[in-house]
Design an enzyme around this catalytic site. Structure first.
Site, PDB file in Angstrom:
ATOM      1  CD  GLN A 185      -2.664   0.960   2.564  1.00  0.00           C
ATOM      2  OE1 GLN A 185      -3.769   0.275   2.378  1.00  0.00           O
ATOM      3  NE2 GLN A 185      -2.576   1.782   3.545  1.00  0.00           N
ATOM      4  CD  GLU A 228      -2.808   7.513   2.938  1.00  0.00           C
ATOM      5  OE1 GLU A 228      -1.434   7.777   3.387  1.00  0.00           O
ATOM      6  OE2 GLU A 228      -3.610   6.906   3.616  1.00  0.00           O
ATOM      7  CG  ASP A 265       0.404   0.361   5.457  1.00  0.00           C
ATOM      8  OD1 ASP A 265       0.462  -0.793   5.926  1.00  0.00           O
ATOM      9  OD2 ASP A 265      -0.372   0.999   5.721  1.00  0.00           O
ATOM     10  CD  GLU A 311       0.910   1.265   8.899  1.00  0.00           C
ATOM     11  OE1 GLU A 311       1.693   2.265   8.847  1.00  0.00           O
ATOM     12  OE2 GLU A 311      -0.297   1.234   8.801  1.00  0.00           O
ATOM     13  CG  ASP A 338      -3.055   0.621  10.299  1.00  0.00           C
ATOM     14  OD1 ASP A 338      -4.188   0.793  11.191  1.00  0.00           O
ATOM     15  OD2 ASP A 338      -3.278   0.778   8.926  1.00  0.00           O
ATOM     16  CE  LYS A 363      -4.884   4.495   9.869  1.00  0.00           C
ATOM     17  NZ  LYS A 363      -5.117   3.089   9.142  1.00  0.00           N
ATOM     18  NE  ARG A 392      -7.886   5.067   8.791  1.00  0.00           N
ATOM     19  CZ  ARG A 392      -8.763   4.244   9.106  1.00  0.00           C
ATOM     20  NH1 ARG A 392      -9.347   4.106  10.341  1.00  0.00           N
ATOM     21  NH2 ARG A 392      -8.854   3.021   8.365  1.00  0.00           N
ATOM     22  CB  SER A 393      -6.769   6.580   2.712  1.00  0.00           C
ATOM     23  OG  SER A 393      -7.796   5.632   2.948  1.00  0.00           O
ATOM     24  CE  LYS A 414       1.260   5.030   6.862  1.00  0.00           C
ATOM     25  NZ  LYS A 414       0.279   3.944   6.808  1.00  0.00           N
TER      26      LYS A 414
HETATM   27  P1  PGA Z   1      -6.740   3.663   5.509  1.00  0.00           P
HETATM   28  O1  PGA Z   1      -5.108   3.624   5.140  1.00  0.00           O
HETATM   29  O2  PGA Z   1      -7.016   5.100   6.236  1.00  0.00           O
HETATM   30  O3  PGA Z   1      -7.217   3.515   4.197  1.00  0.00           O
HETATM   31  O4  PGA Z   1      -7.026   2.571   6.337  1.00  0.00           O
HETATM   32  C1  PGA Z   1      -4.239   4.049   6.101  1.00  0.00           C
HETATM   33  C2  PGA Z   1      -3.189   3.092   6.541  1.00  0.00           C
HETATM   34  O5  PGA Z   1      -3.513   2.011   6.227  1.00  0.00           O
HETATM   35  O6  PGA Z   1      -2.293   3.362   7.273  1.00  0.00           O
HETATM   36 ZN    ZN Z   2      -1.903   0.796   7.332  1.00  0.00          ZN
END
Ligand code: PGA
Ligand code: ZN
Length: 451
Positions: A185, A228, A265, A311, A338, A363, A392-393, A414
């Site tokens: 990712q 992102e 990640d 991650e 995560d 988060k 978050r994304s 992050k």
């Molecule tokens: P997400 O991605 O906000 O789509 O969960 C962020 C991450 O995985 O760190």
């Molecule tokens: Zn993540």
């Protein structure tokens, strides 16, 4: 003097993916409203608090948040009007109790978190405080006197004074954030050699620009970015993405490893086949990999490239694989949970007991209140787990995490890349904080990993 909550209001606004989200405004008597906007993930963990959406409705394909907004305006407002906004713990306790479900699915974690944060901002407004100072007070009330923070070797220096964070920044995006062009990712950089946050940020911007040039030179559409703000090129393999990032660090006149290190990640949950306990990585092998083979692969890359952070290298349910990678790699690499920990104290505690991972992503909307988030952060620091506060994304102009990471002295942040203003809103807020706090906030940067 108390800050009595006079009004709780909410509305539907839109996030950086054009998806509806909840904005809450809380007003204390005689003060301006405090306001917060809730973020939203795409690669969400199964154990996260539940985001309430208007599923089944034709409007906006069922992604609306009108029910969550209504919950704030009715039940939540009724429960909070008249309460003291200075007592964040009591406000959050009431919200949790009012919802009554383990994953906040009745009122919605989006309704609850929006309110929880807006109360913190309202309390700041009521006393004329900058948000960072209010978050600092709340953090101090969660941890008690900071001398009581346990001095674990790995996290020593974290959680006490205010700190500008070491940013961990996405350069190339794959997975669910960039149309699955790559299986992994995020390909991130950590400017570990920089001496201040502002220097770290300049290095990042320079590497990002060089990366765009390297991609164009190699014939990729370097300018296309993912959710992102990281580049989203069509590369053949995950390893090629790492090589290109190293080339960009070089091209920026920086030393890979000493100045700027690499983080991944892996976000492996989305390519984990739970029925067979295997990982599907067609670009690496046509046959599914077992956890051990995936760990072998990551270990080879750690030897070959300056990778210092991984991650979700294993899936959210693969505790056995997680135990193995921790045993093999935790000496030299940050292993962040995560999807595994979802900012949940109980899951993190299980990880600590089983010696799984050595770091936790923080988060707010995975757990749903400010107080619970800070309790997980405290547990991490007291247990020698590096916390990494994260966006978050799906994000917005809300800058809560920038103030929060500084106020708590968590050490790392992050946010995503350096394109797209919902990301820059946070980075720019940190520049403001660096300037306004001066010597009141320290900077450990890459020193965090020296212990
Ligand atoms: P997400 O991605 O906000 O789509 O969960 C962020 C991450 O995985 O760190
Ligand atoms: Zn993540």
């Amino acid at each position: 003097m108390t800050s009595r909550i006079e009004k709780v209001h909410a509305r539907e606004v839109f996030d950086s993916r054009g998806k509806p989200t909840v904005e809450v405004e809380v007003t204390c008597a005689g003060a301006r409203p405090g306001r917060a906007i809730v973020p939203s993930g795409a690669s969400t963990g199964r154990f996260e608090a539940v985001e309430l959406r208007d599923r089944g409705e034709a409007r906006l394909d069922g992604t609306g948040v009108r029910q969550a907004v209504k919950n704030v305006q009715t039940e939540i407002a009724a429960a909070l009007v008249g309460c003291d906004a200075d007592d964040q713990a009591e406000v959050d306790r009431r919200l949790i109790e009012l919802d009554g479900t383990p994953q906040k699915s009745r009122l919605g974690a989006n309704a609850i978190l929006g309110t929880s944060l807006a109360v913190a901002y309202a309390a700041a407004e009521a006393r004329g405080f900058a948000p960072v100072h209010r978050f600092r007070e709340i953090w101090q009330s969660v941890v008690g006197p900071t001398e009581e923070i346990q001095d674990k070797e790995r996290t020593s220096g974290l959680g006490r004074g205010m700190l500008l964070p070491l940013p961990m920044v996405n350069m190339i995006s794959g997975g669910l954030h960039a149309g699955r062009q790559l299986e992994f990712q995020d390909f991130l950089i950590l400017p570990v050699g920089a001496e201040s946050y502002s220097q770290a940020f300049e290095w990042i911007v320079t590497v990002y620009r060089r990366l765009g040039q390297v991609l164009s030179k190699r014939g990729h559409e370097g300018v296309l970015v993912g959710d992102e703000g990281g580049y989203g090129p069509k590369l053949r393999t995950n390893e090629e993405a790492i090589e290109i990032v190293v080339e960009a660090i070089d091209a920026a006149g920086l030393h890979p490893g000493d100045d700027v290190s690499i983080g991944l990640d892996v976000a492996s949950t989305h390519f984990f086949d739970a029925a067979n306990n295997t990982y599907l990585l067609p670009s690496v092998s046509p046959k599914p990999l077992v956890a051990e083979q995936l760990i072998d692969l990551l270990e080879r890359w750690i030897e070959r490239y300056p990778i210092i952070s991984l991650e979700d290298p294993l899936a959210e349910d693969d505790w056995t694989g997680w135990r193995e990678i921790t045993e093999r790699l935790s000496g030299g690499v940050q292993l962040i949970g995560d999807d595994l920990f979802v900012t949940n104290q109980a899951r993190l505690r299980q990880g600590i007991e089983q010696q799984v991972g050595n770091s936790v992503l923080i988060k707010l909307n995975q757990i749903g209140t400010l107080t619970e988030t800070l309790e997980t952060l405290k547990l991490a620091i007291n247990s020698g787990y590096w916390p990494v506060v994260s966006a978050r994304s799906g994000e917005s102009e809300d800058t809560t995490i920038a103030d929060l990471v500084v106020a708590t002295g968590a050490g790392q942040l992050k946010v995503g890349s350096v394109a797209r203003s919902e990301r820059l809103a946070k980075y720019n807020q940190l520049l403001r904080l660096e300037e306004s706090l001066g010597n009141d906030a320290g900077y450990l940067g890459g020193e965090i990993f020296a212990q």
